[in-house]
Design an enzyme around this catalytic site. Structure first.
Site, PDB file in Angstrom:
ATOM      1  N   GLY A   1       0.838  -1.201   0.000  1.00  0.00           N
ATOM      2  CA  GLY A   1       0.000   0.000   0.000  1.00  0.00           C
ATOM      3  C   GLY A   1       0.870   1.247   0.000  1.00  0.00           C
TER       4      GLY A   1
ATOM      5  NE  ARG B   1      -2.974  -3.894  -1.550  1.00  0.00           N
ATOM      6  CZ  ARG B   1      -2.418  -3.416  -0.451  1.00  0.00           C
ATOM      7  NH1 ARG B   1      -1.405  -4.040   0.109  1.00  0.00           N
ATOM      8  NH2 ARG B   1      -2.849  -2.315   0.093  1.00  0.00           N
TER       9      ARG B   1
ATOM     10  CG  ASP C   1       2.189  -6.465   7.679  1.00  0.00           C
ATOM     11  OD1 ASP C   1       1.807  -5.892   6.645  1.00  0.00           O
ATOM     12  OD2 ASP C   1       1.403  -7.013   8.478  1.00  0.00           O
TER      13      ASP C   1
ATOM     14  CB  THR D   1       2.577   0.998   6.269  1.00  0.00           C
ATOM     15  OG1 THR D   1       1.225   0.945   6.735  1.00  0.00           O
ATOM     16  CG2 THR D   1       3.462   0.539   7.412  1.00  0.00           C
TER      17      THR D   1
ATOM     18  CG  ASP E   1      -2.053   0.555   8.526  1.00  0.00           C
ATOM     19  OD1 ASP E   1      -2.907   1.463   8.623  1.00  0.00           O
ATOM     20  OD2 ASP E   1      -2.133  -0.368   7.702  1.00  0.00           O
TER      21      ASP E   1
ATOM     22  CG  ASP F   1       1.017  -2.460  10.674  1.00  0.00           C
ATOM     23  OD1 ASP F   1       1.785  -1.788   9.965  1.00  0.00           O
ATOM     24  OD2 ASP F   1       0.209  -3.273  10.195  1.00  0.00           O
TER      25      ASP F   1
ATOM     26  NE  ARG G   1      -8.557  -2.811   5.884  1.00  0.00           N
ATOM     27  CZ  ARG G   1      -7.990  -3.248   4.757  1.00  0.00           C
ATOM     28  NH1 ARG G   1      -8.145  -4.498   4.386  1.00  0.00           N
ATOM     29  NH2 ARG G   1      -7.279  -2.446   3.995  1.00  0.00           N
TER      30      ARG G   1
HETATM   31  P1  ADP Z   1       2.297  -4.005   2.685  1.00  0.00           P
HETATM   32  O1  ADP Z   1       3.735  -4.154   2.331  1.00  0.00           O
HETATM   33  O2  ADP Z   1       1.826  -2.603   2.621  1.00  0.00           O
HETATM   34  O3  ADP Z   1       1.950  -4.715   3.983  1.00  0.00           O
HETATM   35  P2  ADP Z   1       0.921  -6.171   1.217  1.00  0.00           P
HETATM   36  O4  ADP Z   1       0.499  -6.904   2.435  1.00  0.00           O
HETATM   37  O5  ADP Z   1      -0.034  -6.034   0.091  1.00  0.00           O
HETATM   38  O6  ADP Z   1       1.444  -4.688   1.510  1.00  0.00           O
HETATM   39  O7  ADP Z   1       2.210  -6.918   0.649  1.00  0.00           O
HETATM   40  C1  ADP Z   1       2.849  -6.463  -0.523  1.00  0.00           C
HETATM   41  C2  ADP Z   1       3.029  -7.595  -1.502  1.00  0.00           C
HETATM   42  O8  ADP Z   1       3.981  -8.527  -0.954  1.00  0.00           O
HETATM   43  C3  ADP Z   1       1.786  -8.414  -1.801  1.00  0.00           C
HETATM   44  O9  ADP Z   1       0.999  -7.846  -2.829  1.00  0.00           O
HETATM   45  C4  ADP Z   1       2.394  -9.726  -2.256  1.00  0.00           C
HETATM   46  O10 ADP Z   1       2.802  -9.631  -3.599  1.00  0.00           O
HETATM   47  C5  ADP Z   1       3.666  -9.844  -1.410  1.00  0.00           C
HETATM   48  N1  ADP Z   1       3.472 -10.740  -0.241  1.00  0.00           N
HETATM   49  C6  ADP Z   1       2.908 -10.459   0.934  1.00  0.00           C
HETATM   50  N2  ADP Z   1       2.894 -11.539   1.746  1.00  0.00           N
HETATM   51  C7  ADP Z   1       3.496 -12.530   1.055  1.00  0.00           C
HETATM   52  C8  ADP Z   1       3.832 -13.921   1.320  1.00  0.00           C
HETATM   53  N3  ADP Z   1       3.501 -14.487   2.499  1.00  0.00           N
HETATM   54  N4  ADP Z   1       4.451 -14.619   0.358  1.00  0.00           N
HETATM   55  C9  ADP Z   1       4.776 -14.055  -0.820  1.00  0.00           C
HETATM   56  N5  ADP Z   1       4.499 -12.773  -1.137  1.00  0.00           N
HETATM   57  C10 ADP Z   1       3.880 -12.030  -0.234  1.00  0.00           C
END
Ligand code: ADP
Length: 323
Positions: free
Chosen positions: A14, A75, A106, A129, A131, A133, A175
């Site tokens: 995000g 995403r 995360d 982020t 958030d 977190d 959230r």
């Molecule tokens: P943020 O980094 O803001 O927390 P996301 O949770 O969307 O954002 O994670 C970013 C991207 O990282 C996801 O769209 C996905 O491509 C990848 N990702 C997240 N978790 C995993 C995982 N457990 N295994 C592989 N890729 C992951």
């Protein structure tokens, strides 16, 4: 140790205000030290589909104060599939990329941990982020901006709430946690704050509002983190029990955008520069954060599953000051 020649920078999750400031810091630091930088566009999806651009100093001109991310984000649940990740790794190898700086939350950190395990390539993560977190740092890039955006909006809501003697419920982002809600409640002087970490008590809130009315209080602002409760239901319940007009404002995505504050930018500049200089010295696999104003590098494999705890003392102080 062989000299690092080529790295890549990515914003896979995000967006958050200050990400562009961090991209600029990564690119300028790398080029200053003679390291080539590829920008991976559209997150891990872009890496799988070979959507990379080489970034020069001029490509990051004029972005220090721009919200969002010039690399764009997307995403990519497909990245959880090993076959797709192999495609991504081929594209890294083809460009001679020897390390990655990932700017995100995360999810970005979890993906970085997997990449390091499967390829042995160093990845340093810069926490960005709204958030907040992420363990290993007091603040994430973007959090201060989001809080300021929400506070500015709530100050305006307070003006109209006082004029019309109304009660406003204001929903802020969060959230899974109440970091934004708690900071906003404290500094905007909200009368109450609901966060996902603490079970909310509507009876207590009704009592607090009635007591406030008796003291002649003119307005009430109740902050609700989006994951704490259904704010529509809270409004309906308060309206029914207090027999007064209650308004709901959902601040929503405006909290994700905007010009990054000085604090978000300062963090982005320092963490971006450190992430690259550490990698040049052979340091990879770190979350680059700041704790008590000092840059602090935590091994990702030790913290990627950890949960950052909210400061309940801050909730106590916010509640005490609102009485
Ligand atoms: P943020 O980094 O803001 O927390 P996301 O949770 O969307 O954002 O994670 C970013 C991207 O990282 C996801 O769209 C996905 O491509 C990848 N990702 C997240 N978790 C995993 C995982 N457990 N295994 C592989 N890729 C992951």
């Amino acid at each position: 140790m062989a000299k690092l020649k080529t790295i890549a920078v990515i914003t896979p999750g995000g967006d958050a205000p200050g990400m562009n400031t961090a991209i600029r810091a990564v690119v300028r630091t790398a080029i200053f030290h003679g390291v080539k930088v590829w920008g991976i566009k559209e997150g891990w999806w872009g890496l799988m589909h070979d959507n990379l651009v080489e970034l020069a100093t001029k490509d990051v001109s004029g972005i220090i104060n721009r919200g969002g991310t010039i690399l764009h984000s997307r995403r990519c649940p497909e990245f959880k599939d090993k076959a797709n990740r192999r495609l991504a790794y081929q594209n890294l190898r083809a460009k001679g990329i020897e390390g990655i700086v990932a700017i995100g939350g995360d999810g970005s950190m979890r993906a970085s941990q997997i990449i390091m395990k499967e390829t042995g390539l160093p990845v340093n993560v810069i926490p960005a982020t709204i958030d907040n977190d992420i363990p290993g740092t007091d603040y994430t890039i973007g959090f201060d901006t989001a809080v300021n955006t929400a506070v500015e909006a709530i100050d305006k809501i307070r003006d109209t709430a006082t004029s019309h003697q109304r009660l406003f419920v204001v929903e802020v982002m969060g959230r899974h946690n109440g970091f934004i809600a708690l900071d906003v409640a404290l500094v905007a002087g909200a009368e109450a704050c609901f966060i996902p970490e603490v079970k909310h008590n509507i009876n207590q809130l009704v009592k607090l509002i009635k007591a406030g009315h008796e003291r002649g209080k003119k307005s009430f602002i109740i902050i609700v983190a989006e994951g704490a409760a259904d704010s529509h239901k809270i409004v309906a319940e308060l309206q029914r029990r207090l027999n007064i007009e209650v308004r709901l404002t959902i601040l929503g995505h405006m909290q994700r955008g905007g010009v990054p504050t000085a604090l978000s930018r300062e963090l982005a500049c320092k963490l971006g520069a450190t992430a690259v200089e550490l990698m040049i010295k052979g340091g990879g696999g770190y979350l680059i954060g700041a704790i008590s104003d000092k840059i602090c590098c935590s091994p990702i494999n030790k913290i990627y599953k950890a949960k950052k705890q909210i400061d309940l003392e801050q909730l106590r102080i916010a509640n005490m000051l609102a009485t």
